[in-house]
Design a protein around this motif. Structure first.
Motif, mmCIF file in Angstrom:
data_model
loop_
_atom_site.group_PDB
_atom_site.id
_atom_site.type_symbol
_atom_site.label_atom_id
_atom_site.label_comp_id
_atom_site.label_asym_id
_atom_site.label_seq_id
_atom_site.Cartn_x
_atom_site.Cartn_y
_atom_site.Cartn_z
ATOM 1 N N LYS A 32 0.840 -1.200 0.000
ATOM 2 C CA LYS A 32 0.000 0.000 0.000
ATOM 3 C C LYS A 32 0.876 1.252 0.000
ATOM 4 N N ASN A 33 0.329 2.320 -0.551
ATOM 5 C CA ASN A 33 0.991 3.617 -0.457
ATOM 6 C C ASN A 33 0.637 4.262 0.871
ATOM 7 N N VAL A 34 1.639 4.474 1.686
ATOM 8 C CA VAL A 34 1.373 4.923 3.055
ATOM 9 C C VAL A 34 2.142 6.211 3.346
ATOM 10 N N VAL A 35 1.474 7.158 4.005
ATOM 11 C CA VAL A 35 2.180 8.329 4.509
ATOM 12 C C VAL A 35 1.928 8.448 6.001
ATOM 13 N N LEU A 36 2.982 8.736 6.753
ATOM 14 C CA LEU A 36 2.862 8.953 8.194
ATOM 15 C C LEU A 36 2.937 10.455 8.450
ATOM 16 N N VAL A 37 1.949 11.002 9.127
ATOM 17 C CA VAL A 37 1.927 12.441 9.402
ATOM 18 C C VAL A 37 2.117 12.655 10.898
ATOM 19 N N ASP A 38 3.159 13.394 11.251
ATOM 20 C CA ASP A 38 3.425 13.667 12.667
ATOM 21 C C ASP A 38 2.694 14.945 13.076
ATOM 22 N N PHE A 39 1.707 14.814 13.955
ATOM 23 C CA PHE A 39 0.952 15.983 14.421
ATOM 24 C C PHE A 39 1.501 16.542 15.726
ATOM 25 N N ASP A 40 2.549 15.922 16.240
ATOM 26 C CA ASP A 40 3.071 16.375 17.532
ATOM 27 C C ASP A 40 4.000 17.568 17.314
ATOM 28 N N VAL A 41 3.403 18.695 16.923
ATOM 29 C CA VAL A 41 4.187 19.889 16.608
ATOM 30 C C VAL A 41 4.872 20.399 17.874
ATOM 31 N N GLY A 42 6.164 20.639 17.775
ATOM 32 C CA GLY A 42 6.910 21.123 18.936
ATOM 33 C C GLY A 42 7.633 20.006 19.659
ATOM 34 N N LEU A 43 7.136 18.778 19.541
ATOM 35 C CA LEU A 43 7.775 17.634 20.198
ATOM 36 C C LEU A 43 7.855 16.486 19.200
ATOM 37 N N ARG A 44 8.446 16.768 18.052
ATOM 38 C CA ARG A 44 8.383 15.749 17.002
ATOM 39 C C ARG A 44 9.304 14.581 17.316
ATOM 40 N N ASN A 45 8.833 13.403 17.075
ATOM 41 C CA ASN A 45 9.573 12.176 17.371
ATOM 42 C C ASN A 45 9.531 11.177 16.229
ATOM 43 N N LEU A 46 8.492 11.251 15.428
ATOM 44 C CA LEU A 46 8.280 10.222 14.410
ATOM 45 C C LEU A 46 9.467 10.136 13.444
ATOM 46 N N ASP A 47 10.106 11.287 13.160
ATOM 47 C CA ASP A 47 11.266 11.277 12.267
ATOM 48 C C ASP A 47 12.409 10.445 12.858
ATOM 49 N N LYS A 78 13.841 5.237 2.621
ATOM 50 C CA LYS A 78 14.861 4.651 1.744
ATOM 51 C C LYS A 78 14.729 3.139 1.674
ATOM 52 N N ARG A 79 14.087 2.547 2.690
ATOM 53 C CA ARG A 79 14.021 1.094 2.751
ATOM 54 C C ARG A 79 12.777 0.555 2.069
ATOM 55 N N ILE A 80 11.665 1.301 2.187
ATOM 56 C CA ILE A 80 10.420 0.861 1.566
ATOM 57 C C ILE A 80 9.914 1.976 0.649
ATOM 58 N N GLN A 81 9.811 1.665 -0.613
ATOM 59 C CA GLN A 81 9.489 2.680 -1.619
ATOM 60 C C GLN A 81 8.109 3.317 -1.428
ATOM 61 N N THR A 82 7.170 2.545 -0.886
ATOM 62 C CA THR A 82 5.792 3.044 -0.832
ATOM 63 C C THR A 82 5.485 3.775 0.472
ATOM 64 N N LEU A 83 6.518 4.042 1.262
ATOM 65 C CA LEU A 83 6.301 4.673 2.563
ATOM 66 C C LEU A 83 6.888 6.084 2.585
ATOM 67 N N SER A 84 6.080 7.063 3.038
ATOM 68 C CA SER A 84 6.559 8.447 3.142
ATOM 69 C C SER A 84 6.265 8.994 4.527
#
Lengths: 271, 237
Positions: A32-47, A78-84
């Motif tokens: 699947k084409n997947v995007v992860l959106v980090d909403f924790d503005v100010g305390l970002r961790n997902l990156d 870089k590891r999975i093409q369909t993930l952003s």
């Protein structure tokens, strides 16, 4: 048909970001084409958890405020093409998120991806309500302890009242993801049992993630557990949960890492 | 793709209930004020910054009486926020607004003499239709359900940190983990639940916290009622 999924919990530190990353990888591995959106503005961790912290240029706030195009801010794995990944801003706070801006970004993402997974910040304030606002499906991450369960209950109430879907009078799909579960301790009464949590929250169970050192290690090296080719117990639990999200009916189990004789004898390496 | 957004600054209306103190002035107003002054001397500041309603059910005061009375009260730092039981002709700009939905203690109504009804028909008591609130879904932590017009029926559980308030009885077909406050003004109200894990129970203002509950009732199907000034509880299973 694109689906917007919010991963939320109310309480902090229960494993929202870890679960977002692990489920995102699992869904993307399934093609699947997947995007992860980090909403924790100010305390970002997902990156960090995704191992993309050195590649962040633009972020969600830049896109929301129109300073950058969506394509500029998206980081492809870089590891999975369909993930952003769409990272949060670390220098701003949640007030920088606007209703209209978030609606526009989500609408744009829906044209490009199959799954939009929003990693909600803890709490019940602006960041959390905006993260859930446009969701079609919600995953409520809960630890088997009373404070986490009560906060989850509160969040379920908000999912049923403050989201666009709820305001249109539609039913919001909610799933429970029980993390950091230790069957032995639950049996001894040191933590809540699965049945107790389900009885209180009364929403369907998506998966039970066993407590494991593997999860912390994975977060620290920026490689979600589900990335590994030889999946550990928590990875198998997340992979199953992702298949259930896609509509598969699987038997609910708590995976465990059984150590063989050699594992017991040589459990730890001397420093 | 354009997103449809609603205007950002909408005006919000809420209906809310508050507690106020009702003062029942008697003619002649001068004497009544003198008594009030004597009383205020003993308890200065008692009414200061409290919401006060004038109880005019006796219909003994004229409009001009009420007009001057509100001014006299203001001089004593008593601000009248509404008139209760007043003649509809009192509804006029300059006078406090007329209030109708106040819940009066039952015994006070007996004081109203029948013969002072000077021509103006007193509104017949409104016959209340059965008016219960039925909730099909569990009440979640942080949610607040208030229904002062009758019973509340919940099909599901009431979570820890949730609150249900009813003018009548409360029926919970699930586990009660939060607070149930029944009988706002009605000591005959009761609370029923399938499984008791409540944080607080109250009927007509008399409350009981989880600590006060007998441990034997915990986790059981329970009925709660009021016997005089005691909250009583019995298991139903």
């Amino acid at each position: 048909m694109a689906k917007v999924l919010v991963v939320t919990s109310g309480k902090g530190g229960v494993g929202k970001t870890t679960s977002t990353a692990a489920l995102g990888v699992a869904l993307a591995k399934g093609g699947k084409n997947v995007v992860l959106v980090d909403f924790d503005v100010g305390l970002r961790n997902l990156d960090l958890v995704m191992g993309a912290e050195r590649r962040v240029v633009y972020d969600l706030i830049n896109v929301v405020q129109g300073d950058a195009k969506l394509a500029q801010a998206l980081i492809r794995d870089k590891r999975i093409q369909t993930l952003s990944l769409l990272p949060a801003s670390q220098t701003r706070d949640k007030d920088a998120l606007t209703d209209e801006g978030v609606a526009r970004v989500i609408a744009e993402l829906k044209e490009k991806f199959d799954w939009i997974i929003c990693d909600s910040p803890a709490g019940i304030e602006r960041g959390a309500t905006l993260a859930m606002r446009h969701a079609d499906v919600a995953i409520v991450v809960t630890n088997p302890e009373v404070s986490s369960v009560r906060d989850s209950d509160r969040i379920i109430g908000l999912l049923d009242s403050k989201t666009e879907k709820a305001e249109r009078g539609e039913h919001m799909d909610k799933h429970l993801l029980l993390t950091r579960y230790d069957a032995a301790r639950a049996e001894r009464g040191e933590m809540l049992k699965v049945e107790d949590v389900l009885e209180i929250l009364s929403i369907p169970l998506l998966g039970i993630i066993p407590e494991s050192e593997e999860v912390l290690r994975a977060s620290n090296v920026g490689a979600p557990v589900t990335l590994s080719d030889t999946p550990s117990a928590p990875a198998r639990a997340y992979l199953d949960a992702a298949r259930r999200l896609n509509g598969e009916a699987l038997e609910m189990t708590v995976p465990s890492d059984r150590k063989g004789l050699f594992g017991k004898l040589f459990g730890r390496r001397a420093a | 793709m354009t997103a449809v957004t609603r205007p950002r600054h909408s005006i919000r209306f809420h209906s809310r209930s508050y507690h106020a103190m009702a003062l029942a002035p008697e003619p002649p107003v001068a004497n009544w004020l003198a008594e009030l002054d004597a009383w205020l001397e003993r308890s200065p500041g008692f009414f200061a910054s409290r919401p006060i309603v004038l109880d005019l059910f006796s219909r003994k005061l004229s409009k001009s009486d009420v007009e001057s009375l509100t001014k006299d009260l203001l001089e004593r730092k008593i601000q009248v926020l509404g008139l209760e039981g007043a003649d509809p002709s009192f509804a006029e700009f300059g006078l406090p607004p007329l209030l109708t939905s106040g819940v009066r203690p039952a015994n006070a109504i007996a004081d109203v003499p029948d013969d002072v009804n000077d021509g103006e028909p007193v509104a017949a008591p409104v016959v209340q239709r059965p008016n219960s609130l039925l909730l099909d879904s569990p009440v979640r932590s942080g949610q607040y359900i208030e229904h002062l017009q009758g019973d509340v029926i919940v099909i599901g559980s009431v979570a820890s940190g949730a609150e249900v308030i009813a003018g009548g009885s409360i029926h919970i077909y699930g586990t009660l983990r939060g607070r149930a406050i029944a009988g706002a003004g009605d000591p005959r109200a009761r609370i029923f639940c399938r499984k008791l894990e409540a944080e607080l129970l109250a009927i007509d203002g008399l409350y009981m916290t989880a600590d006060d509950m007998e441990p034997q009732f915990r986790g059981r199907s329970v009925r709660v009622w009021l016997d005089g000034n005691t909250v009583m509880m019995t298991a139903q299973d």
